[in-house]
Scaffold this motif. Structure first.
Motif, PDB file in Angstrom:
ATOM      1  N   PHE B  29      88.009  25.471 -32.614  1.00 58.02           N
ATOM      2  CA  PHE B  29      88.373  26.886 -32.786  1.00 58.02           C
ATOM      3  C   PHE B  29      89.435  27.066 -33.874  1.00 58.02           C
ATOM      4  CE2 PHE B  29      88.859  31.215 -31.580  1.00 58.02           C
ATOM      5  CZ  PHE B  29      90.211  31.503 -31.530  1.00 58.02           C
ATOM      6  N   SER B  30      90.400  26.182 -33.903  1.00 65.36           N
ATOM      7  CA  SER B  30      91.533  26.344 -34.821  1.00 65.36           C
ATOM      8  C   SER B  30      91.133  26.212 -36.289  1.00 65.36           C
ATOM      9  CB  SER B  30      92.625  25.326 -34.491  1.00 65.36           C
ATOM     10  OG  SER B  30      92.113  24.008 -34.593  1.00 65.36           O
ATOM     11  N   SER B  31      89.933  25.742 -36.551  1.00 64.39           N
ATOM     12  CA  SER B  31      89.469  25.571 -37.927  1.00 64.39           C
ATOM     13  C   SER B  31      88.663  26.762 -38.434  1.00 64.39           C
ATOM     14  CB  SER B  31      88.612  24.305 -38.049  1.00 64.39           C
ATOM     15  OG  SER B  31      89.361  23.151 -37.750  1.00 64.39           O
ATOM     16  N   TYR B  32      88.393  27.713 -37.583  1.00 68.00           N
ATOM     17  CA  TYR B  32      87.492  28.808 -37.940  1.00 68.00           C
ATOM     18  C   TYR B  32      88.184  30.169 -37.951  1.00 68.00           C
ATOM     19  CZ  TYR B  32      83.428  25.808 -37.716  1.00 68.00           C
ATOM     20  OH  TYR B  32      82.513  24.821 -37.968  1.00 68.00           O
ATOM     21  N   SER B  33      87.871  30.958 -38.959  1.00 65.03           N
ATOM     22  CA  SER B  33      88.203  32.368 -38.933  1.00 65.03           C
ATOM     23  C   SER B  33      87.303  33.052 -37.910  1.00 65.03           C
ATOM     24  CB  SER B  33      87.978  32.990 -40.313  1.00 65.03           C
ATOM     25  OG  SER B  33      88.780  32.358 -41.285  1.00 65.03           O
ATOM     26  N   MET B  34      87.735  34.230 -37.471  1.00 71.13           N
ATOM     27  CA  MET B  34      86.997  34.944 -36.424  1.00 71.13           C
ATOM     28  C   MET B  34      86.890  36.428 -36.757  1.00 71.13           C
ATOM     29  SD  MET B  34      86.205  32.628 -34.106  1.00 71.13           S
ATOM     30  CE  MET B  34      85.730  33.640 -32.687  1.00 71.13           C
ATOM     31  N   ASN B  35      85.832  37.028 -36.270  1.00 67.60           N
ATOM     32  CA  ASN B  35      85.599  38.467 -36.409  1.00 67.60           C
ATOM     33  C   ASN B  35      85.466  39.135 -35.046  1.00 67.60           C
ATOM     34  OD1 ASN B  35      85.468  39.096 -39.175  1.00 67.60           O
ATOM     35  ND2 ASN B  35      83.303  38.559 -39.334  1.00 67.60           N
ATOM     36  N   TRP B  36      85.815  40.406 -35.009  1.00 65.52           N
ATOM     37  CA  TRP B  36      85.374  41.297 -33.941  1.00 65.52           C
ATOM     38  C   TRP B  36      84.389  42.282 -34.595  1.00 65.52           C
ATOM     39  CZ3 TRP B  36      86.050  40.732 -28.860  1.00 65.52           C
ATOM     40  CH2 TRP B  36      87.142  40.000 -28.388  1.00 65.52           C
ATOM     41  N   VAL B  37      83.253  42.471 -33.943  1.00 65.29           N
ATOM     42  CA  VAL B  37      82.209  43.389 -34.397  1.00 65.29           C
ATOM     43  C   VAL B  37      81.815  44.241 -33.199  1.00 65.29           C
ATOM     44  CG1 VAL B  37      79.849  43.587 -35.302  1.00 65.29           C
ATOM     45  CG2 VAL B  37      81.353  41.743 -36.114  1.00 65.29           C
ATOM     46  N   ARG B  38      81.570  45.535 -33.420  1.00 64.65           N
ATOM     47  CA  ARG B  38      81.204  46.388 -32.305  1.00 64.65           C
ATOM     48  C   ARG B  38      79.882  47.105 -32.568  1.00 64.65           C
ATOM     49  NH1 ARG B  38      85.845  51.167 -32.593  1.00 64.65           N
ATOM     50  NH2 ARG B  38      85.111  52.173 -34.532  1.00 64.65           N
ATOM     51  N   GLN B  39      79.308  47.609 -31.477  1.00 70.14           N
ATOM     52  CA  GLN B  39      78.039  48.324 -31.563  1.00 70.14           C
ATOM     53  C   GLN B  39      78.050  49.458 -30.554  1.00 70.14           C
ATOM     54  OE1 GLN B  39      74.470  45.956 -30.742  1.00 70.14           O
ATOM     55  NE2 GLN B  39      73.408  47.084 -32.348  1.00 70.14           N
ATOM     56  N   ALA B  40      78.118  50.675 -31.055  1.00 72.72           N
ATOM     57  CA  ALA B  40      78.054  51.851 -30.187  1.00 72.72           C
ATOM     58  C   ALA B  40      76.665  51.949 -29.572  1.00 72.72           C
ATOM     59  CB  ALA B  40      78.392  53.098 -30.986  1.00 72.72           C
ATOM     60  N   PRO B  41      76.539  52.580 -28.430  1.00 73.85           N
ATOM     61  CA  PRO B  41      75.229  52.674 -27.753  1.00 73.85           C
ATOM     62  C   PRO B  41      74.151  53.238 -28.666  1.00 73.85           C
ATOM     63  CG  PRO B  41      76.976  53.452 -26.313  1.00 73.85           C
ATOM     64  CD  PRO B  41      77.615  53.207 -27.644  1.00 73.85           C
ATOM     65  N   GLY B  42      73.079  52.487 -28.848  1.00 76.21           N
ATOM     66  CA  GLY B  42      71.956  52.924 -29.660  1.00 76.21           C
ATOM     67  C   GLY B  42      72.196  52.925 -31.154  1.00 76.21           C
ATOM     68  N   LYS B  43      73.317  52.379 -31.595  1.00 73.65           N
ATOM     69  CA  LYS B  43      73.667  52.386 -33.024  1.00 73.65           C
ATOM     70  C   LYS B  43      73.652  50.981 -33.608  1.00 73.65           C
ATOM     71  CE  LYS B  43      74.480  56.822 -32.847  1.00 73.65           C
ATOM     72  NZ  LYS B  43      73.540  57.784 -33.501  1.00 73.65           N
ATOM     73  N   GLY B  44      74.009  50.898 -34.885  1.00 75.61           N
ATOM     74  CA  GLY B  44      74.026  49.631 -35.578  1.00 75.61           C
ATOM     75  C   GLY B  44      75.338  48.876 -35.390  1.00 75.61           C
TER      76      GLY B  44
END
Lengths: 108, 117
Positions: B29-44
């Motif tokens: 884990f300590s070697s990797y960058s991380m993202n948060w990504v979200r998805q609204a209901p029925g959306k992209g």
């Protein structure tokens, strides 16, 4: 801000047919473009990275091409499990990541 | 086997706060960058935030800048998203994902955040 446009919005095809999905960037992203597949109720799955490299475990029927502003995801012969939504995504230094609006591939 | 498991989602009133967590295993884990990504209901999909492996570089989408804070604890193999001043439009499934260069390689199954009175 770089905007990604995907076309068509929906692609209706039969199993065994070839699918060609397009992603266009509002300015050059070099080859820093990825493609993801998402099925209902599931997390996205990485298919293609850096425009043309298949991710681990991705079947050879999936291929990516393009550079600069125009990119294509091709599925050479659709399998039943390939009917899903496909997103392209780019990364910009300092600005983060952007996803396209998606192309839904459904059964004709 | 790589695993990313999000937690902390739930129902919160507009203006409220929530802290999401993402527990990582099966990779360094300590070697990797991380993202948060979200998805609204029925959306992209919508990218939310990025953090480099050492936490030295952080980015936010304009839609959450000033309200959300990303952080990580490499000793605990964990990623966090502190969400304040929540709005109706923040309702979504939130995914954590590992970053390999310019793409998100591995994804969790997501945690649902619902902002509603």
């Amino acid at each position: 801000e770089i905007v990604l446009t995907q076309s068509p919005a929906t692609l209706s095809l039969s199993p065994g047919e070839r699918a060609t999905l397009s992603c266009r960037a509002s300015q050059s992203v070099s080859s820093y473009l990825a493609w993801y597949q998402q099925k209902p109720g599931q997390a996205p799955r990485l298919l293609i990275y850096d425009a043309s490299n298949r991710a681990t475990g991705i079947p050879a029927r999936f291929s990516g091409s393009g550079s600069g502003t125009d990119f294509t995801l091709t599925i050479s012969s659709l399998e039943p499990e390939d009917f899903a939504v496909y997103y392209c995504q780019q990364r910009s230094n300092w600005l983060g990541f952007t996803f396209g609006p998606g192309t839904k591939v459904d059964i004709k | 086997e790589v695993q990313l498991v999000e937690s902390g989602g739930g129902l919160v009133q507009p203006g409220g706060s929530l802290r999401l967590s993402c527990a990582a295993s099966g990779f360094t884990f300590s070697s990797y960058s991380m993202n948060w990504v979200r998805q609204a209901p029925g959306k992209g999909l919508e990218w939310v935030s990025y953090i480099s492996s050492s936490s030295s570089t952080i980015y936010y989408a304009d839609s959450v800048k000033g309200r959300f804070t990303i952080s990580r604890d490499n000793a605990k193999n964990s990623l966090y998203l502190q969400m304040n001043s929540l709005r109706d439009e923040d309702t979504a499934v939130y995914y954590c994902a590992s970053v390999g260069g310019s793409y998100s390689q591995y994804w969790g199954q997501g945690t649902l955040v619902t902002v509603s009175s």
